[in-house]
Design a protein around this motif. Structure first.
Motif, PDB file in Angstrom:
ATOM      1  N   ILE A  33      15.570   4.672  15.738  1.00 38.03           N
ATOM      2  CA  ILE A  33      14.822   5.619  15.866  1.00 38.03           C
ATOM      3  C   ILE A  33      13.301   5.659  15.433  1.00 38.03           C
ATOM      4  O   ILE A  33      12.258   5.930  15.988  1.00 38.03           O
ATOM      5  N   LEU A  34      13.323   5.078  14.064  1.00 36.20           N
ATOM      6  CA  LEU A  34      12.152   4.733  13.422  1.00 36.20           C
ATOM      7  C   LEU A  34      11.281   3.536  14.213  1.00 36.20           C
ATOM      8  O   LEU A  34      10.171   3.854  14.592  1.00 36.20           O
ATOM      9  N   ALA A  35      12.045   2.535  14.448  1.00 34.32           N
ATOM     10  CA  ALA A  35      11.227   1.470  15.511  1.00 34.32           C
ATOM     11  C   ALA A  35      10.780   2.122  16.669  1.00 34.32           C
ATOM     12  O   ALA A  35       9.624   1.906  17.101  1.00 34.32           O
ATOM     13  N   LEU A  36      11.462   2.936  17.292  1.00 32.50           N
ATOM     14  CA  LEU A  36      10.836   3.759  18.609  1.00 32.50           C
ATOM     15  C   LEU A  36       9.534   4.428  18.147  1.00 32.50           C
ATOM     16  O   LEU A  36       8.795   4.420  18.918  1.00 32.50           O
ATOM     17  N   SER A  37       9.882   5.278  17.111  1.00 31.08           N
ATOM     18  CA  SER A  37       8.511   5.893  16.669  1.00 31.08           C
ATOM     19  C   SER A  37       7.366   5.083  16.333  1.00 31.08           C
ATOM     20  O   SER A  37       6.454   5.312  16.696  1.00 31.08           O
ATOM     21  N   TYR A  38       7.471   4.039  15.510  1.00 33.22           N
ATOM     22  CA  TYR A  38       6.247   3.153  15.259  1.00 33.22           C
ATOM     23  C   TYR A  38       5.833   2.680  16.855  1.00 33.22           C
ATOM     24  O   TYR A  38       4.679   2.684  16.704  1.00 33.22           O
ATOM     25  N   THR A  39       6.815   2.240  17.548  1.00 37.61           N
ATOM     26  CA  THR A  39       6.193   1.896  18.900  1.00 37.61           C
ATOM     27  C   THR A  39       5.424   2.920  19.615  1.00 37.61           C
ATOM     28  O   THR A  39       4.407   2.571  20.139  1.00 37.61           O
ATOM     29  N   GLN A  40       5.952   4.076  19.487  1.00 38.16           N
ATOM     30  CA  GLN A  40       5.341   5.402  20.133  1.00 38.16           C
ATOM     31  C   GLN A  40       3.887   5.538  19.600  1.00 38.16           C
ATOM     32  O   GLN A  40       2.829   5.778  20.352  1.00 38.16           O
ATOM     33  N   LEU A  86       0.876  -1.144   0.001  1.00 40.54           N
ATOM     34  CA  LEU A  86       0.007   0.081  -0.195  1.00 40.54           C
ATOM     35  C   LEU A  86       0.955   1.303  -0.043  1.00 40.54           C
ATOM     36  O   LEU A  86       1.781   1.098   0.462  1.00 40.54           O
ATOM     37  N   GLU A  87       0.198   2.013  -0.585  1.00 40.77           N
ATOM     38  CA  GLU A  87       1.285   3.618  -0.684  1.00 40.77           C
ATOM     39  C   GLU A  87       1.113   4.434   0.592  1.00 40.77           C
ATOM     40  O   GLU A  87       0.177   4.611   1.224  1.00 40.77           O
ATOM     41  N   LEU A  88       2.236   5.003   1.343  1.00 39.15           N
ATOM     42  CA  LEU A  88       2.248   5.616   2.154  1.00 39.15           C
ATOM     43  C   LEU A  88       2.630   6.990   1.677  1.00 39.15           C
ATOM     44  O   LEU A  88       3.371   7.453   0.930  1.00 39.15           O
ATOM     45  N   PRO A  89       1.397   7.922   1.969  1.00 36.11           N
ATOM     46  CA  PRO A  89       1.363   9.029   1.223  1.00 36.11           C
ATOM     47  C   PRO A  89       2.576  10.054   1.294  1.00 36.11           C
ATOM     48  O   PRO A  89       3.263  10.151   2.650  1.00 36.11           O
ATOM     49  N   CYS A  90       2.763  10.850   0.470  1.00 34.68           N
ATOM     50  CA  CYS A  90       4.139  11.762   0.463  1.00 34.68           C
ATOM     51  C   CYS A  90       3.858  12.901   1.966  1.00 34.68           C
ATOM     52  O   CYS A  90       4.778  13.484   2.091  1.00 34.68           O
ATOM     53  N   ALA A  91       2.541  12.981   2.133  1.00 35.45           N
ATOM     54  CA  ALA A  91       2.184  13.873   3.338  1.00 35.45           C
ATOM     55  C   ALA A  91       2.928  13.474   4.513  1.00 35.45           C
ATOM     56  O   ALA A  91       3.070  14.418   5.358  1.00 35.45           O
ATOM     57  N   PHE A  92       3.474  12.291   4.459  1.00 31.52           N
ATOM     58  CA  PHE A  92       4.140  11.677   5.474  1.00 31.52           C
ATOM     59  C   PHE A  92       5.828  11.406   5.301  1.00 31.52           C
ATOM     60  O   PHE A  92       6.525  11.143   6.179  1.00 31.52           O
ATOM     61  N   THR A  93       5.926  10.957   3.948  1.00 28.40           N
ATOM     62  CA  THR A  93       7.347  10.548   3.774  1.00 28.40           C
ATOM     63  C   THR A  93       8.127  11.482   3.632  1.00 28.40           C
ATOM     64  O   THR A  93       9.630  11.351   3.670  1.00 28.40           O
ATOM     65  N   LEU A  94       7.798  13.098   3.595  1.00 21.94           N
ATOM     66  CA  LEU A  94       8.858  13.897   3.369  1.00 21.94           C
ATOM     67  C   LEU A  94       8.416  14.737   4.722  1.00 21.94           C
ATOM     68  O   LEU A  94       8.681  16.046   4.815  1.00 21.94           O
ATOM     69  N   ARG A  95       8.768  13.957   6.068  1.00 26.20           N
ATOM     70  CA  ARG A  95       8.532  14.525   7.142  1.00 26.20           C
ATOM     71  C   ARG A  95       9.535  13.760   8.110  1.00 26.20           C
ATOM     72  O   ARG A  95      10.113  12.631   7.626  1.00 26.20           O
ATOM     73  N   SER A  96       9.547  14.482   9.400  1.00 28.20           N
ATOM     74  CA  SER A  96      10.592  13.642  10.223  1.00 28.20           C
ATOM     75  C   SER A  96       9.929  12.119  10.668  1.00 28.20           C
ATOM     76  O   SER A  96       9.149  11.895  10.233  1.00 28.20           O
ATOM     77  N   ALA A  97      11.021  11.432  11.432  1.00 32.01           N
ATOM     78  CA  ALA A  97      10.434   9.946  11.927  1.00 32.01           C
ATOM     79  C   ALA A  97       9.391   9.919  12.600  1.00 32.01           C
ATOM     80  O   ALA A  97       8.400   9.026  12.336  1.00 32.01           O
TER      81      ALA A  97
END
Length: 396
Positions: free
Chosen positions: A160-167, A67-78
């Motif tokens: 850092i991303l794994a922590l952000s996912y868990t958060q 599935l596509e993760l929108p650009c509204a999130f991919t061009l932002r911080s972790a």
């Protein structure tokens, strides 16, 4: 049917990614749904291959649905990249686990995430950021002060991303279990290729310099695709430079997530001779190179700053699938909490309703795809409107 989620970019897909998918299936005995970045990457770069091609390669190498993760999130911080990806997978109604590739699998990510979600800690974070501390350094200081379990700094982008996912899972109460798989390559930013496992950074650098060592680090199907890949970085800089010269610092700030006067640095970079020189001129200990690249691509998209304030994914758009993915899609028609988009027609705003977030995110995605297409060296990829012409890829 339950599924395991993965949030990825696959820029490009390599042997480490295939290992990750296999481990996810081994741990959960479930099919895998991937939320994948589209045309622009979180480190502020155009994708090396189109989102449809990368999605199809991922399915051919083990994923079941992309599935596509929108650009509204991919061009932002972790934080927001993770929040967009997790919200998208949760909205499918069938993802009960999220498998994260990390450098520090022995780290207690849930414990750190609970600390990070604390309101008092969040206030301390904002105070450190206002003082000029970088995002990663600020968290390192806070975790050192609040946790005895952190044996080494949490500095790897994947950690850092794994922590952000868990958060994101904890903060919003999603019924998703985070799982952590140890990465087998030399690390996210490693530029070495000494075996069949290497980072995407190393592979891209080898491609750029004509070093054929990258071929051993990707599946055979990906090798063929990458032989013909590439975008015009000089043209990318010319387009960005045009925007920088055209707009005032205030107008730059109105179109990007600039803060602390960073729009002034970006404006001054208009005199640079290349994108690399501009990023070097703008970045510092306080402003990372990735952040500067993201802001420059945000500027190129030319949308109001509010478009970069999205909190949750507003649609589920299919890029590629196999037979198992087809079964998941059939189920998602009943379980999904968001509009499920397979083919995007010219009247898409009416097909998926008039929800403001959905309209904003899709309109931005259309721009990102058209900019990506314009940058391609292969003329057959330069067509405008690929989001309308191209359909999800069925992989047999």
């Amino acid at each position: 049917m339950q599924a395991t989620g993965i949030i990825a970019e696959y820029n490009p897909f390599h042997n480490g990614h295939q290992y990750h998918i296999r481990q996810a299936k081994r741990l959960t005995q479930q099919p895998v749904i991937v939320a994948m970045s589209g045309s622009f990457m979180q480190r502020g770069e155009p994708a090396i291959l189109s989102k449809w091609q990368r999605a199809a390669l991922a399915v051919s190498c083990g994923a079941d649905l992309v599935l596509e993760l929108p650009c509204a999130f991919t061009l932002r911080s972790a934080e927001f990249f993770a929040q967009g990806g997790v919200s998208l997978l949760a909205a499918s109604g069938c993802v009960n686990a999220l498998c994260c590739g990390v450098e520090s699998a022995d780290c207690d990510f849930p414990a750190l995430a609970r600390i990070a979600c604390d309101a008092g800690v969040q206030e301390q974070l904002q105070a450190l950021l206002r003082q000029g501390t970088s995002y990663a350094s600020a968290w390192e200081q806070l975790f050192a002060a609040h946790s005895e379990k952190l044996e080494k700094p949490l500095s790897s982008p994947n950690d850092i991303l794994a922590l952000s996912y868990t958060q994101a899972i904890l903060r919003h109460g999603y019924d998703i279990e985070p799982l952590y798989v140890q990465r087998q390559d030399s690390g996210y930013n490693s530029k070495e290729i000494s075996s069949t496992l290497a980072s995407a950074t190393a592979i891209r650098q080898a491609l750029a310099t004509g070093n054929a060592s990258w071929q051993q680090a990707v599946p055979p199907a990906v090798q063929d695709a990458l032989l013909h890949a590439g975008y015009d970085e000089r043209l990318l800089w010319q387009l960005i430079c045009y925007r920088l010269r055209l707009l005032s610092p205030e107008e730059i700030a109105a179109r990007t997530e600039c803060s602390e006067g960073l729009e002034n640095r970006l404006k001054q970079a208009a005199d640079c001779r290349s994108l690399a020189e501009a990023v070097a001129a703008c970045s510092s200990k306080r402003y990372t190179a990735s952040r500067c690249r993201r802001l420059l691509l945000q500027l190129l998209c030319d949308v109001p700053r509010e478009a970069w304030a999205q909190q949750h994914a507003a649609y589920l758009r299919v890029l590629a699938f196999n037979d198992t993915g087809r079964q998941l899609l059939k189920q998602m028609k009943k379980t999904a909490a968001l509009p499920l988009i397979t083919k995007l027609g010219r009247g898409w705003q009416y097909d998926v309703g008039q929800a403001e977030a959905c309209h904003t995110q899709l309109a931005l995605e259309l721009k990102a795809t058209d900019i990506w297409s314009l940058l391609q060296k292969r003329t057959e990829l330069n067509r405008q409107g690929n989001d309308y012409y191209l359909s999800p890829v069925y992989v047999k």
